[in-house]
Design a protein around this motif. Structure first.
Motif, PDB file in Angstrom:
ATOM      1  N   ALA A  10       0.837  -1.190   0.000  1.00 60.57           N
ATOM      2  CA  ALA A  10       0.000   0.000   0.000  1.00 60.57           C
ATOM      3  C   ALA A  10       0.879   1.249   0.000  1.00 60.57           C
ATOM      4  O   ALA A  10       0.560   2.249  -0.639  1.00 60.57           O
ATOM      5  CB  ALA A  10      -0.918  -0.009   1.217  1.00 60.57           C
ATOM      6  N   GLU A  11       2.005   1.130   0.708  1.00 60.79           N
ATOM      7  CA  GLU A  11       2.939   2.256   0.764  1.00 60.79           C
ATOM      8  C   GLU A  11       3.587   2.486  -0.594  1.00 60.79           C
ATOM      9  O   GLU A  11       3.761   3.624  -1.047  1.00 60.79           O
ATOM     10  CB  GLU A  11       4.001   1.971   1.824  1.00 60.79           C
ATOM     11  CG  GLU A  11       4.706   3.217   2.266  1.00 60.79           C
ATOM     12  CD  GLU A  11       5.619   2.927   3.434  1.00 60.79           C
ATOM     13  OE1 GLU A  11       6.831   3.131   3.236  1.00 60.79           O
ATOM     14  OE2 GLU A  11       5.137   2.509   4.493  1.00 60.79           O
ATOM     15  N   GLN A  12       3.929   1.423  -1.297  1.00 54.53           N
ATOM     16  CA  GLN A  12       4.524   1.534  -2.641  1.00 54.53           C
ATOM     17  C   GLN A  12       3.499   2.126  -3.618  1.00 54.53           C
ATOM     18  O   GLN A  12       3.835   2.931  -4.481  1.00 54.53           O
ATOM     19  CB  GLN A  12       4.995   0.181  -3.135  1.00 54.53           C
ATOM     20  CG  GLN A  12       6.211  -0.327  -2.439  1.00 54.53           C
ATOM     21  CD  GLN A  12       6.588  -1.726  -2.923  1.00 54.53           C
ATOM     22  OE1 GLN A  12       5.801  -2.388  -3.592  1.00 54.53           O
ATOM     23  NE2 GLN A  12       7.783  -2.145  -2.547  1.00 54.53           N
ATOM     24  N   ARG A  43       3.868   5.502  -5.669  1.00 50.59           N
ATOM     25  CA  ARG A  43       3.664   5.543  -7.117  1.00 50.59           C
ATOM     26  C   ARG A  43       2.626   6.612  -7.481  1.00 50.59           C
ATOM     27  O   ARG A  43       2.804   7.352  -8.435  1.00 50.59           O
ATOM     28  CB  ARG A  43       3.207   4.172  -7.607  1.00 50.59           C
ATOM     29  CG  ARG A  43       4.107   3.622  -8.666  1.00 50.59           C
ATOM     30  CD  ARG A  43       3.647   2.306  -9.226  1.00 50.59           C
ATOM     31  NE  ARG A  43       3.982   1.262  -8.259  1.00 50.59           N
ATOM     32  CZ  ARG A  43       3.162   0.302  -7.846  1.00 50.59           C
ATOM     33  NH1 ARG A  43       1.952   0.215  -8.334  1.00 50.59           N
ATOM     34  NH2 ARG A  43       3.547  -0.581  -6.980  1.00 50.59           N
ATOM     35  N   LEU A  44       1.551   6.692  -6.751  1.00 52.87           N
ATOM     36  CA  LEU A  44       0.527   7.707  -7.001  1.00 52.87           C
ATOM     37  C   LEU A  44       1.082   9.117  -6.789  1.00 52.87           C
ATOM     38  O   LEU A  44       0.793  10.035  -7.567  1.00 52.87           O
ATOM     39  CB  LEU A  44      -0.690   7.484  -6.098  1.00 52.87           C
ATOM     40  CG  LEU A  44      -1.623   6.352  -6.490  1.00 52.87           C
ATOM     41  CD1 LEU A  44      -2.699   6.174  -5.431  1.00 52.87           C
ATOM     42  CD2 LEU A  44      -2.257   6.629  -7.839  1.00 52.87           C
TER      43      LEU A  44
END
Length: 114
Positions: A2-4, A8-9
């Motif tokens: 979720a952190e990645q 990315r977002l």
């Protein structure tokens, strides 16, 4: 994960923001250049009009002078000019040929005569 995805977002949003800013700056530069071109075109048109008016005035002046000179060049005027030039001459002539200087030059001389 979720952190990645968040990273990315964030990276996508940041890249989109940079692209949007770049697009806005590019559009502003294009508008400025187009405005500058329009100003230059107007200035060129003004300069051309001004130069054309000056050339037309000069042409009219020369045409008017030529017409006036044509009307002024009569036999009487030319004789008057010859007399004026003769009167302004500071030369003094002595001798037996002096009377020939006073002959009316507008009269036709016989062929072979002086």
């Amino acid at each position: 994960e979720a952190e990645q995805e968040t990273e990315r977002l964030k990276a996508t949003i940041s890249a989109q923001k940079v692209a949007d800013v770049s697009r806005i700056n590019m559009a502003r530069e294009i508008e400025e250049k187009e405005a500058s071109q329009r100003v230059a075109a107007i200035e060129d048109s003004m300069h051309l009009s001004r130069e054309r008016a000056i050339a037309d005035a000069e042409s009219y002046k020369l045409t008017s002078e030529a017409e006036a000179n044509t009307k002024r060049l009569t036999d009487e005027f030319l004789e008057w000019q010859r007399i004026q030039a003769f009167g302004n001459s500071s030369k003094v002539y002595f001798g037996s040929e002096i009377p020939s200087m006073y002959v009316d030059r507008t009269q036709q001389l016989p062929a072979g005569g002086r």
